[in-house]
Structure formats: C-alpha cells, structure tokens
Design a protein around this motif. Sequence first.
Motif, PDB file in Angstrom:
ATOM      1  N   SER A 191      31.859   4.678  52.442  1.00 20.77           N
ATOM      2  CA  SER A 191      33.042   3.888  52.771  1.00 20.77           C
ATOM      3  C   SER A 191      33.307   2.841  51.683  1.00 20.77           C
ATOM      4  O   SER A 191      32.409   2.083  51.309  1.00 20.77           O
ATOM      5  CB  SER A 191      32.845   3.168  54.109  1.00 20.77           C
ATOM      6  OG  SER A 191      33.889   2.250  54.321  1.00 20.77           O
ATOM      7  N   GLU A 192      34.534   2.796  51.237  1.00 14.61           N
ATOM      8  CA  GLU A 192      34.902   1.814  50.218  1.00 14.61           C
ATOM      9  C   GLU A 192      34.999   0.406  50.792  1.00 14.61           C
ATOM     10  O   GLU A 192      35.041  -0.567  50.039  1.00 14.61           O
ATOM     11  CB  GLU A 192      36.214   2.220  49.548  1.00 14.61           C
ATOM     12  CG  GLU A 192      36.064   3.469  48.708  1.00 14.61           C
ATOM     13  CD  GLU A 192      37.322   3.817  47.940  1.00 14.61           C
ATOM     14  OE1 GLU A 192      38.188   2.938  47.761  1.00 14.61           O
ATOM     15  OE2 GLU A 192      37.427   4.975  47.521  1.00 14.61           O
ATOM     16  N   THR A 193      35.021   0.279  52.110  1.00 14.12           N
ATOM     17  CA  THR A 193      35.127  -1.056  52.719  1.00 14.12           C
ATOM     18  C   THR A 193      33.799  -1.804  52.715  1.00 14.12           C
ATOM     19  O   THR A 193      33.787  -3.020  52.882  1.00 14.12           O
ATOM     20  CB  THR A 193      35.637  -0.971  54.174  1.00 14.12           C
ATOM     21  OG1 THR A 193      34.709  -0.229  54.949  1.00 14.12           O
ATOM     22  CG2 THR A 193      37.006  -0.317  54.237  1.00 14.12           C
ATOM     23  N   LEU A 194      32.675  -1.090  52.523  1.00 13.97           N
ATOM     24  CA  LEU A 194      31.365  -1.731  52.543  1.00 13.97           C
ATOM     25  C   LEU A 194      30.780  -1.851  51.142  1.00 13.97           C
ATOM     26  O   LEU A 194      30.951  -0.955  50.317  1.00 13.97           O
ATOM     27  CB  LEU A 194      30.392  -0.935  53.419  1.00 13.97           C
ATOM     28  CG  LEU A 194      30.783  -0.757  54.883  1.00 13.97           C
ATOM     29  CD1 LEU A 194      29.740   0.084  55.602  1.00 13.97           C
ATOM     30  CD2 LEU A 194      30.974  -2.099  55.569  1.00 13.97           C
ATOM     31  N   THR A 195      30.076  -2.964  50.911  1.00 10.30           N
ATOM     32  CA  THR A 195      29.364  -3.142  49.646  1.00 10.30           C
ATOM     33  C   THR A 195      27.852  -3.199  49.844  1.00 10.30           C
ATOM     34  O   THR A 195      27.100  -3.142  48.876  1.00 10.30           O
ATOM     35  CB  THR A 195      29.825  -4.426  48.923  1.00 10.30           C
ATOM     36  OG1 THR A 195      29.613  -5.542  49.787  1.00 10.30           O
ATOM     37  CG2 THR A 195      31.293  -4.331  48.526  1.00 10.30           C
ATOM     38  N   SER A 196      27.421  -3.348  51.104  1.00  7.63           N
ATOM     39  CA  SER A 196      25.988  -3.382  51.393  1.00  7.63           C
ATOM     40  C   SER A 196      25.747  -2.936  52.828  1.00  7.63           C
ATOM     41  O   SER A 196      26.663  -2.934  53.654  1.00  7.63           O
ATOM     42  CB  SER A 196      25.416  -4.786  51.161  1.00  7.63           C
ATOM     43  OG  SER A 196      26.068  -5.729  51.980  1.00  7.63           O
ATOM     44  N   LEU A 197      24.493  -2.569  53.095  1.00  7.00           N
ATOM     45  CA  LEU A 197      24.087  -2.097  54.415  1.00  7.00           C
ATOM     46  C   LEU A 197      22.809  -2.808  54.835  1.00  7.00           C
ATOM     47  O   LEU A 197      21.926  -3.043  54.004  1.00  7.00           O
ATOM     48  CB  LEU A 197      23.821  -0.592  54.387  1.00  7.00           C
ATOM     49  CG  LEU A 197      25.003   0.306  54.045  1.00  7.00           C
ATOM     50  CD1 LEU A 197      24.525   1.710  53.713  1.00  7.00           C
ATOM     51  CD2 LEU A 197      25.985   0.333  55.201  1.00  7.00           C
ATOM     52  N   VAL A 198      22.712  -3.122  56.123  1.00 13.71           N
ATOM     53  CA  VAL A 198      21.498  -3.694  56.697  1.00 13.71           C
ATOM     54  C   VAL A 198      21.081  -2.788  57.850  1.00 13.71           C
ATOM     55  O   VAL A 198      21.893  -2.484  58.727  1.00 13.71           O
ATOM     56  CB  VAL A 198      21.731  -5.129  57.217  1.00 13.71           C
ATOM     57  CG1 VAL A 198      20.493  -5.647  57.954  1.00 13.71           C
ATOM     58  CG2 VAL A 198      22.116  -6.070  56.079  1.00 13.71           C
ATOM     59  N   LEU A 199      19.830  -2.376  57.850  1.00 10.03           N
ATOM     60  CA  LEU A 199      19.277  -1.603  58.954  1.00 10.03           C
ATOM     61  C   LEU A 199      18.336  -2.508  59.730  1.00 10.03           C
ATOM     62  O   LEU A 199      17.403  -3.078  59.164  1.00 10.03           O
ATOM     63  CB  LEU A 199      18.520  -0.372  58.453  1.00 10.03           C
ATOM     64  CG  LEU A 199      17.847   0.451  59.555  1.00 10.03           C
ATOM     65  CD1 LEU A 199      18.888   1.147  60.422  1.00 10.03           C
ATOM     66  CD2 LEU A 199      16.888   1.461  58.957  1.00 10.03           C
ATOM     67  N   VAL A 200      18.593  -2.662  61.023  1.00 13.11           N
ATOM     68  CA  VAL A 200      17.711  -3.404  61.918  1.00 13.11           C
ATOM     69  C   VAL A 200      16.968  -2.357  62.732  1.00 13.11           C
ATOM     70  O   VAL A 200      17.584  -1.566  63.445  1.00 13.11           O
ATOM     71  CB  VAL A 200      18.508  -4.346  62.843  1.00 13.11           C
ATOM     72  CG1 VAL A 200      17.567  -5.071  63.806  1.00 13.11           C
ATOM     73  CG2 VAL A 200      19.324  -5.342  62.035  1.00 13.11           C
ATOM     74  N   THR A 201      15.638  -2.341  62.611  1.00 12.41           N
ATOM     75  CA  THR A 201      14.839  -1.311  63.265  1.00 12.41           C
ATOM     76  C   THR A 201      13.502  -1.874  63.717  1.00 12.41           C
ATOM     77  O   THR A 201      13.059  -2.911  63.223  1.00 12.41           O
ATOM     78  CB  THR A 201      14.631  -0.114  62.317  1.00 12.41           C
ATOM     79  OG1 THR A 201      13.954   0.925  63.003  1.00 12.41           O
ATOM     80  CG2 THR A 201      13.857  -0.486  61.085  1.00 12.41           C
ATOM     81  N   GLU A 202      12.886  -1.201  64.665  1.00 11.20           N
ATOM     82  CA  GLU A 202      11.580  -1.639  65.146  1.00 11.20           C
ATOM     83  C   GLU A 202      10.468  -1.346  64.155  1.00 11.20           C
ATOM     84  O   GLU A 202       9.498  -2.080  64.091  1.00 11.20           O
ATOM     85  CB  GLU A 202      11.248  -0.947  66.469  1.00 11.20           C
ATOM     86  CG  GLU A 202      11.980  -1.522  67.640  1.00 11.20           C
ATOM     87  CD  GLU A 202      11.524  -0.904  68.936  1.00 11.20           C
ATOM     88  OE1 GLU A 202      11.127  -1.666  69.823  1.00 11.20           O
ATOM     89  OE2 GLU A 202      11.568   0.324  69.062  1.00 11.20           O
TER      90      GLU A 202
END
Length: 125
Positions: free
Chosen positions: A87-98
């Motif tokens: 997606s061009e709308t995002l520049t970064s991703l965060v994954l919240v996981t156990e």
Amino acid sequence: MLNQFPAPEAILQALQTLRLPVQSGEYDLHRLVMDCLENAGIPFRHEVFLAPRCRIDLVSGRTGIEIKRGHAQRKRVLEQLARYAASETLTSLVLVTEHTLNLPSAIAGKAVYEVCLARLWGIAL
C-alpha cells in the motif's frame, strides 16, 4: 503534511506501556492497543481497508499496526505484512504479538517493527 503524522517511534513508545491479562482475546487486545494510543494522544483508525481483501487492524498516520494473538505462523504473517507494505498509504508497519517472530527490519522498502508482549511482561513464553 507528513510531519503531522505520528512517528513510528512515538507509536512504539506508547505500545511499550501495554500490559494485558494472559486470558484476553484478540479483540480485547485491539481495545487495549487503542487505549494505549489514545492515552498517548496518538490518533488512529481501526479496521482500515488498504486494498480489496486487504484490511489492517489499525492505521496511525502512515504506520499500519497489525495485532496477532497466540502463536502466529511466521510465514503467514510475513505474507500478510507484504500485502500491507504494497500500500502506498503506509510507510511503516508495527506488529503487536505475544511471541517474537523475528521479522525483517523492512518489507518492500517499508520499515517493520515488532512489539512482543512476552517481552513486555518480562517472561519468556
């Protein structure tokens, strides 16, 4: 206008305060993450469509936040994050996981961050 968006580091700092009961479900975790962001004054949108059949849990500015409860399968999570990274709308991703999945630092040129709840709890699961 990009400078009006919260930096991924601000989002990560807010999420570092997250504590939740072990018995919570995934949507409980969504609520707790949203509460964390709200308490830090970080705006977000919930359940955001990025493309057909591609919906991420939260978006704050240009950072997408995906939440996984339980033992997530690394391969499936990487495939999912790759769809989001397209997606061009995002520049970064965060994954919240156990549990730590040892993600790469970038996918498709987008920075990737991981918030492992087991580390926040101070225990190894």
